[in-house]
Design an enzyme around this catalytic site. Structure first.
Site, PDB file in Angstrom:
ATOM      1  N   SER A 193      28.206  39.498  28.635  1.00 25.26           N
ATOM      2  CA  SER A 193      27.131  38.761  29.302  1.00 25.26           C
ATOM      3  C   SER A 193      25.969  38.550  28.350  1.00 25.26           C
ATOM      4  O   SER A 193      25.801  39.301  27.376  1.00 25.26           O
ATOM      5  CB  SER A 193      26.644  39.547  30.528  1.00 25.26           C
ATOM      6  OG  SER A 193      25.461  38.989  31.072  1.00 25.26           O
ATOM      7  N   TYR A 206      23.661  47.561  34.543  1.00 25.78           N
ATOM      8  CA  TYR A 206      24.645  46.501  34.291  1.00 25.78           C
ATOM      9  C   TYR A 206      24.565  46.032  32.838  1.00 25.78           C
ATOM     10  O   TYR A 206      25.589  45.897  32.156  1.00 25.78           O
ATOM     11  CB  TYR A 206      24.375  45.345  35.249  1.00 25.78           C
ATOM     12  CG  TYR A 206      25.208  44.114  35.036  1.00 25.78           C
ATOM     13  CD1 TYR A 206      26.499  44.009  35.560  1.00 25.78           C
ATOM     14  CD2 TYR A 206      24.700  43.016  34.344  1.00 25.78           C
ATOM     15  CE1 TYR A 206      27.252  42.858  35.387  1.00 25.78           C
ATOM     16  CE2 TYR A 206      25.449  41.864  34.163  1.00 25.78           C
ATOM     17  CZ  TYR A 206      26.731  41.785  34.688  1.00 25.78           C
ATOM     18  OH  TYR A 206      27.481  40.644  34.511  1.00 25.78           O
TER      19      TYR A 206
END
Length: 298
Positions: A193, A206
């Site tokens: 990401s 995360y």
């Protein structure tokens, strides 16, 4: 039917898909595609394959919705059979992914599985080998997040464990169990990401996992290169998937800060996964393909 000629004409990226403001919406975890406004685009009416993955055998985690569904659809239309995992509460979305793969003329094997647990990863790998006789492509895509905008103190042990186990333990254990069955010339593709490089404070745990996935990708690539297996990753920016209304406190402006003023749709990520799995990328390993909507990354 869609106007195929219109689809082939270039358009400004900002105008190709819906832009915020979106209706304010929230869902219970893990989120469901049918309750989203606008509905995500997985390439149902746009992706056209050309045999780049003919007769390949792919395992995709989190294939019920979002990026996972778009990749499953694209792989099937490129000629691959697809086994994908999903959580039991995602049964409805999983059935739709299976329908799309089958409609493309390929075999779909949906498996309800929680990859947080090592024994579940073993069951998933065994199921893939039993169904296909081996594997050519592993896509570690399943992930979990929960926004905590106020403080690190909001991230309790239960949440931290779920994020780590889903995003890291599952990837590690499943990869370890699938590697003996990956063919020479096979490919592992991990979903990292933009958060790996530009962490948002409200997604601290995360973002930690996404940074670790980059390191895992580069280290594993060196480890298995002699076996003829390539390992790469895709780093999306904001993507409109069920995880967003299920885990973010405000969805109205989601993706508005990208260079194109909108989030990506899952269909716009799938070609990256096709490319990395195909022989077009035969000399590419240990790389991260950035699809961040303009965010500059290392």
């Amino acid at each position: 039917m869609p106007d195929e000629a219109a689809q082939d004409r270039p358009a400004h990226p900002a105008e190709r898909q819906p832009s915020p403001e979106f209706p304010d919406q929230s869902q219970e975890v893990p989120g469901h595609t049918g309750e989203m406004t606008p509905r995500p685009d997985h390439g149902e009416d746009s992706y056209r394959g050309c045999g780049r993955l003919r007769e390949r055998r792919a395992l995709i985690t989190g294939g019920d919705s979002g990026i996972g569904r778009a990749v499953a659809l694209a792989y099937a239309r490129e000629g691959a059979d697809v086994l994908f995992s999903y959580l039991p509460e995602e049964e409805e979305d999983a059935a739709e992914t299976a329908r799309l793969v089958t409609e493309a003329g390929r075999r779909a094997v949906p498996v309800a599985c929680d990859i947080r647990w090592e024994e579940e990863c073993r069951r998933l790998a065994d199921r893939a080998v039993a169904a296909f006789g081996g594997l050519d492509v592993l896509v570690n895509n399943a992930a979990y997040q929960m926004a905590r905008p106020d403080s690190i103190d909001e991230i309790d042990t239960e949440q931290f464990d779920r994020v780590m186990r889903t995003n890291l333990y599952g990837m590690f254990h499943l990869t370890r169990m699938c590697l003996p069955h990956l063919t020479e010339g096979g490919s592992v593709i991990n979903t990292t990401s933009v958060q790996a490089y530009q962490p948002s404070p409200h997604l601290l745990d995360y973002a930690m996992t996404k940074g670790a996935i980059v390191t895992f990708t580069k280290g594993l690539a060196a480890h298995v290169a002699e076996r003829g297996i390539r390992v790469n990753a895709v780093a999306p920016g904001p993507v409109w998937t069920p995880l967003i209304p299920a885990t973010m406190p405000d969805t109205t402006g989601f993706g508005a800060k990208s260079a194109f003023g909108r989030p990506a749709q899952p269909a716009e990520l799938a070609p990256a996964y096709v490319y990395l799995a195909s022989q077009d990328a035969a000399f590419i390993t240990a790389e991260v393909l950035n699809a961040t909507g303009g965010a500059p990354l290392p």
